[in-house]
Motif scaffolding. Structure first.
Motif, PDB file in Angstrom:
ATOM      1  N   VAL A  51       0.858  -1.185   0.000  1.00  0.00           N
ATOM      2  CA  VAL A  51       0.000   0.000   0.000  1.00  0.00           C
ATOM      3  C   VAL A  51       0.889   1.229   0.000  1.00  0.00           C
ATOM      4  O   VAL A  51       1.802   1.353   0.826  1.00  0.00           O
ATOM      5  CB  VAL A  51      -0.939   0.026   1.229  1.00  0.00           C
ATOM      6  N   TYR A  52       0.617   2.137  -0.940  1.00  0.00           N
ATOM      7  CA  TYR A  52       1.353   3.390  -1.060  1.00  0.00           C
ATOM      8  C   TYR A  52       0.366   4.547  -1.070  1.00  0.00           C
ATOM      9  O   TYR A  52      -0.747   4.411  -1.600  1.00  0.00           O
ATOM     10  CB  TYR A  52       2.176   3.417  -2.355  1.00  0.00           C
ATOM     11  N   LEU A  53       0.762   5.687  -0.495  1.00  0.00           N
ATOM     12  CA  LEU A  53      -0.071   6.883  -0.484  1.00  0.00           C
ATOM     13  C   LEU A  53       0.661   8.019  -1.186  1.00  0.00           C
ATOM     14  O   LEU A  53       1.808   8.324  -0.832  1.00  0.00           O
ATOM     15  CB  LEU A  53      -0.392   7.297   0.956  1.00  0.00           C
ATOM     16  N   TYR A  54      -0.009   8.615  -2.157  1.00  0.00           N
ATOM     17  CA  TYR A  54       0.549   9.744  -2.907  1.00  0.00           C
ATOM     18  C   TYR A  54      -0.174  11.004  -2.462  1.00  0.00           C
ATOM     19  O   TYR A  54      -1.394  11.110  -2.595  1.00  0.00           O
ATOM     20  CB  TYR A  54       0.380   9.506  -4.406  1.00  0.00           C
ATOM     21  N   ASP A  55       0.583  11.959  -1.932  1.00  0.00           N
ATOM     22  CA  ASP A  55      -0.010  13.196  -1.403  1.00  0.00           C
ATOM     23  C   ASP A  55       0.105  14.378  -2.369  1.00  0.00           C
ATOM     24  O   ASP A  55      -0.163  15.515  -1.998  1.00  0.00           O
ATOM     25  CB  ASP A  55       0.593  13.554  -0.052  1.00  0.00           C
ATOM     26  N   GLY A  56       0.509  14.126  -3.592  1.00  0.00           N
ATOM     27  CA  GLY A  56       0.689  15.188  -4.572  1.00  0.00           C
ATOM     28  C   GLY A  56       2.138  15.606  -4.705  1.00  0.00           C
ATOM     29  O   GLY A  56       2.516  16.256  -5.674  1.00  0.00           O
ATOM     30  N   ARG A  61       5.368   4.769   1.464  1.00  0.00           N
ATOM     31  CA  ARG A  61       5.104   3.333   1.602  1.00  0.00           C
ATOM     32  C   ARG A  61       4.462   3.086   2.961  1.00  0.00           C
ATOM     33  O   ARG A  61       5.076   3.262   3.996  1.00  0.00           O
ATOM     34  CB  ARG A  61       6.389   2.516   1.491  1.00  0.00           C
ATOM     35  N   LEU A  62       3.203   2.673   2.954  1.00  0.00           N
ATOM     36  CA  LEU A  62       2.502   2.356   4.191  1.00  0.00           C
ATOM     37  C   LEU A  62       2.606   0.879   4.533  1.00  0.00           C
ATOM     38  O   LEU A  62       2.634   0.498   5.693  1.00  0.00           O
ATOM     39  CB  LEU A  62       1.030   2.767   4.075  1.00  0.00           C
ATOM     40  N   GLN A 107      -3.776  22.425   4.505  1.00  0.00           N
ATOM     41  CA  GLN A 107      -4.583  23.096   3.489  1.00  0.00           C
ATOM     42  C   GLN A 107      -6.066  23.011   3.864  1.00  0.00           C
ATOM     43  O   GLN A 107      -6.457  22.247   4.733  1.00  0.00           O
ATOM     44  CB  GLN A 107      -4.359  22.428   2.132  1.00  0.00           C
ATOM     45  N   THR A 108      -6.876  23.777   3.167  1.00  0.00           N
ATOM     46  CA  THR A 108      -8.314  23.700   3.389  1.00  0.00           C
ATOM     47  C   THR A 108      -8.838  22.334   2.970  1.00  0.00           C
ATOM     48  O   THR A 108      -9.653  21.724   3.656  1.00  0.00           O
ATOM     49  CB  THR A 108      -9.046  24.798   2.578  1.00  0.00           C
ATOM     50  N   ARG A 109      -8.316  21.842   1.846  1.00  0.00           N
ATOM     51  CA  ARG A 109      -8.732  20.552   1.305  1.00  0.00           C
ATOM     52  C   ARG A 109      -7.549  19.931   0.569  1.00  0.00           C
ATOM     53  O   ARG A 109      -6.879  20.613  -0.194  1.00  0.00           O
ATOM     54  CB  ARG A 109      -9.887  20.783   0.337  1.00  0.00           C
ATOM     55  N   GLU A 110      -7.325  18.652   0.797  1.00  0.00           N
ATOM     56  CA  GLU A 110      -6.222  17.955   0.141  1.00  0.00           C
ATOM     57  C   GLU A 110      -6.728  16.620  -0.399  1.00  0.00           C
ATOM     58  O   GLU A 110      -7.482  15.920   0.270  1.00  0.00           O
ATOM     59  CB  GLU A 110      -5.092  17.714   1.154  1.00  0.00           C
ATOM     60  N   ILE A 111      -6.293  16.281  -1.602  1.00  0.00           N
ATOM     61  CA  ILE A 111      -6.661  15.005  -2.226  1.00  0.00           C
ATOM     62  C   ILE A 111      -5.432  14.100  -2.215  1.00  0.00           C
ATOM     63  O   ILE A 111      -4.362  14.492  -2.673  1.00  0.00           O
ATOM     64  CB  ILE A 111      -7.129  15.207  -3.688  1.00  0.00           C
ATOM     65  N   ASN A 112      -5.580  12.900  -1.671  1.00  0.00           N
ATOM     66  CA  ASN A 112      -4.523  11.885  -1.672  1.00  0.00           C
ATOM     67  C   ASN A 112      -5.006  10.673  -2.445  1.00  0.00           C
ATOM     68  O   ASN A 112      -6.209  10.431  -2.556  1.00  0.00           O
ATOM     69  CB  ASN A 112      -4.183  11.450  -0.255  1.00  0.00           C
ATOM     70  N   ARG A 113      -4.057   9.914  -2.977  1.00  0.00           N
ATOM     71  CA  ARG A 113      -4.379   8.682  -3.692  1.00  0.00           C
ATOM     72  C   ARG A 113      -3.690   7.512  -3.002  1.00  0.00           C
ATOM     73  O   ARG A 113      -2.481   7.548  -2.788  1.00  0.00           O
ATOM     74  CB  ARG A 113      -3.918   8.782  -5.139  1.00  0.00           C
ATOM     75  N   LEU A 114      -4.467   6.504  -2.676  1.00  0.00           N
ATOM     76  CA  LEU A 114      -3.931   5.266  -2.119  1.00  0.00           C
ATOM     77  C   LEU A 114      -3.817   4.254  -3.255  1.00  0.00           C
ATOM     78  O   LEU A 114      -4.771   4.049  -4.001  1.00  0.00           O
ATOM     79  CB  LEU A 114      -4.873   4.677  -1.066  1.00  0.00           C
ATOM     80  N   PHE A 115      -2.651   3.653  -3.387  1.00  0.00           N
ATOM     81  CA  PHE A 115      -2.436   2.582  -4.355  1.00  0.00           C
ATOM     82  C   PHE A 115      -2.342   1.279  -3.578  1.00  0.00           C
ATOM     83  O   PHE A 115      -1.430   1.101  -2.769  1.00  0.00           O
ATOM     84  CB  PHE A 115      -1.139   2.810  -5.137  1.00  0.00           C
ATOM     85  N   ASP A 153       4.538  -9.167 -14.236  1.00  0.00           N
ATOM     86  CA  ASP A 153       3.539  -9.964 -13.530  1.00  0.00           C
ATOM     87  C   ASP A 153       2.139  -9.636 -14.054  1.00  0.00           C
ATOM     88  O   ASP A 153       1.538  -8.639 -13.657  1.00  0.00           O
ATOM     89  CB  ASP A 153       3.633  -9.675 -12.029  1.00  0.00           C
ATOM     90  N   ASN A 154       1.603 -10.497 -14.924  1.00  0.00           N
ATOM     91  CA  ASN A 154       0.262 -10.278 -15.477  1.00  0.00           C
ATOM     92  C   ASN A 154      -0.843 -10.451 -14.451  1.00  0.00           C
ATOM     93  O   ASN A 154      -1.985 -10.068 -14.695  1.00  0.00           O
ATOM     94  CB  ASN A 154       0.003 -11.231 -16.649  1.00  0.00           C
ATOM     95  N   GLU A 155      -0.528 -11.047 -13.307  1.00  0.00           N
ATOM     96  CA  GLU A 155      -1.542 -11.271 -12.282  1.00  0.00           C
ATOM     97  C   GLU A 155      -1.579 -10.150 -11.250  1.00  0.00           C
ATOM     98  O   GLU A 155      -2.422 -10.165 -10.351  1.00  0.00           O
ATOM     99  CB  GLU A 155      -1.294 -12.605 -11.589  1.00  0.00           C
ATOM    100  N   MET A 156      -0.702  -9.168 -11.353  1.00  0.00           N
ATOM    101  CA  MET A 156      -0.674  -8.064 -10.392  1.00  0.00           C
ATOM    102  C   MET A 156      -1.893  -7.167 -10.598  1.00  0.00           C
ATOM    103  O   MET A 156      -2.245  -6.828 -11.712  1.00  0.00           O
ATOM    104  CB  MET A 156       0.609  -7.244 -10.538  1.00  0.00           C
ATOM    105  N   MET A 157      -2.504  -6.808  -9.485  1.00  0.00           N
ATOM    106  CA  MET A 157      -3.661  -5.908  -9.512  1.00  0.00           C
ATOM    107  C   MET A 157      -3.307  -4.626  -8.761  1.00  0.00           C
ATOM    108  O   MET A 157      -2.648  -4.677  -7.730  1.00  0.00           O
ATOM    109  CB  MET A 157      -4.860  -6.565  -8.829  1.00  0.00           C
ATOM    110  N   VAL A 158      -3.772  -3.508  -9.303  1.00  0.00           N
ATOM    111  CA  VAL A 158      -3.574  -2.217  -8.649  1.00  0.00           C
ATOM    112  C   VAL A 158      -4.936  -1.554  -8.546  1.00  0.00           C
ATOM    113  O   VAL A 158      -5.597  -1.323  -9.552  1.00  0.00           O
ATOM    114  CB  VAL A 158      -2.603  -1.309  -9.436  1.00  0.00           C
ATOM    115  N   GLN A 159      -5.354  -1.289  -7.316  1.00  0.00           N
ATOM    116  CA  GLN A 159      -6.589  -0.541  -7.098  1.00  0.00           C
ATOM    117  C   GLN A 159      -6.223   0.806  -6.491  1.00  0.00           C
ATOM    118  O   GLN A 159      -5.414   0.882  -5.570  1.00  0.00           O
ATOM    119  CB  GLN A 159      -7.543  -1.302  -6.185  1.00  0.00           C
ATOM    120  N   GLU A 160      -6.834   1.832  -7.030  1.00  0.00           N
ATOM    121  CA  GLU A 160      -6.561   3.187  -6.564  1.00  0.00           C
ATOM    122  C   GLU A 160      -7.780   3.691  -5.797  1.00  0.00           C
ATOM    123  O   GLU A 160      -8.915   3.559  -6.258  1.00  0.00           O
ATOM    124  CB  GLU A 160      -6.284   4.074  -7.766  1.00  0.00           C
ATOM    125  N   LYS A 161      -7.538   4.252  -4.617  1.00  0.00           N
ATOM    126  CA  LYS A 161      -8.586   4.827  -3.784  1.00  0.00           C
ATOM    127  C   LYS A 161      -8.261   6.304  -3.583  1.00  0.00           C
ATOM    128  O   LYS A 161      -7.146   6.651  -3.219  1.00  0.00           O
ATOM    129  CB  LYS A 161      -8.648   4.143  -2.414  1.00  0.00           C
TER     130      LYS A 161
END
Length: 168
Positions: A51-56, A61-62, A107-115, A153-161
């Protein structure tokens, strides 16, 4: 060069981002300053999870946790994991190695992406900086690492939240 479509496996993963509670009913994508972040994970097959978090700016690495020497997190099939909670460890890791995450923004509002990255095949974490409490790397390096992993790896899955944090 050669181009090919990245085709990922169709594994029915149950991934829930949780706010201020560890039961699935606490699923949320909206956080306020000082809210706790947990994640529940369930897979029908054995595999490896990251699990990784991108803050912009940086990608943090979580999971695997910083103290895990193996460089991967092994997930057993049909076993529900609650991640980022010392009280709810159901896997063989000492509680002191589990970081508890608190969401915050200036910030007033921040968008993060979890991979959330899962594969039935073993893969190791990206090379990152370990000088901070939470290891991180720049976004370009993260994308390069992820692309190489998915090409192998064709079986690797990535879900983004997507997670929104507000400073209320």
């Amino acid at each position: 060069g050669r181009i090919r479509e990245i085709v990922s496996a169709d594994i029915d993963l149950k991934i829930k981002v949780l706010r201020n509670g560890v039961e699935d009913r606490f699923e949320a994508d909206y956080f306020k300053n000082n809210d706790d972040l947990y994640m529940s994970f369930l897979s029908p097959v054995d595999g490896y999870l990251a699990v990784y978090l991108y803050d912009g700016t940086n990608v943090f690495r979580l999971l695997p946790y910083k103290e895990q020497q193996e460089g991967y997190f092994k997930a057993e099939r049909n076993k529900r994991y609650v991640l980022f909670s010392r009280e709810h460890i159901t896997y063989d890791i000492p509680s002191y190695q589990v970081p508890e995450l608190i969401m915050a923004t200036s910030q007033t509002r921040e968008i993060n992406r979890l991979f959330v990255i899962f594969s039935p095949n073993k893969f190791v974490q990206a090379t990152d900086s370990v000088e901070s409490d939470i290891p991180y790397l720049d976004y370009k390096s993260f994308q390069r690492w992820l692309t190489r992993c998915r090409n192998r790896d064709n079986e690797m899955m990535v879900q983004e939240k997507i997670i929104t944090i507000t400073n209320d």
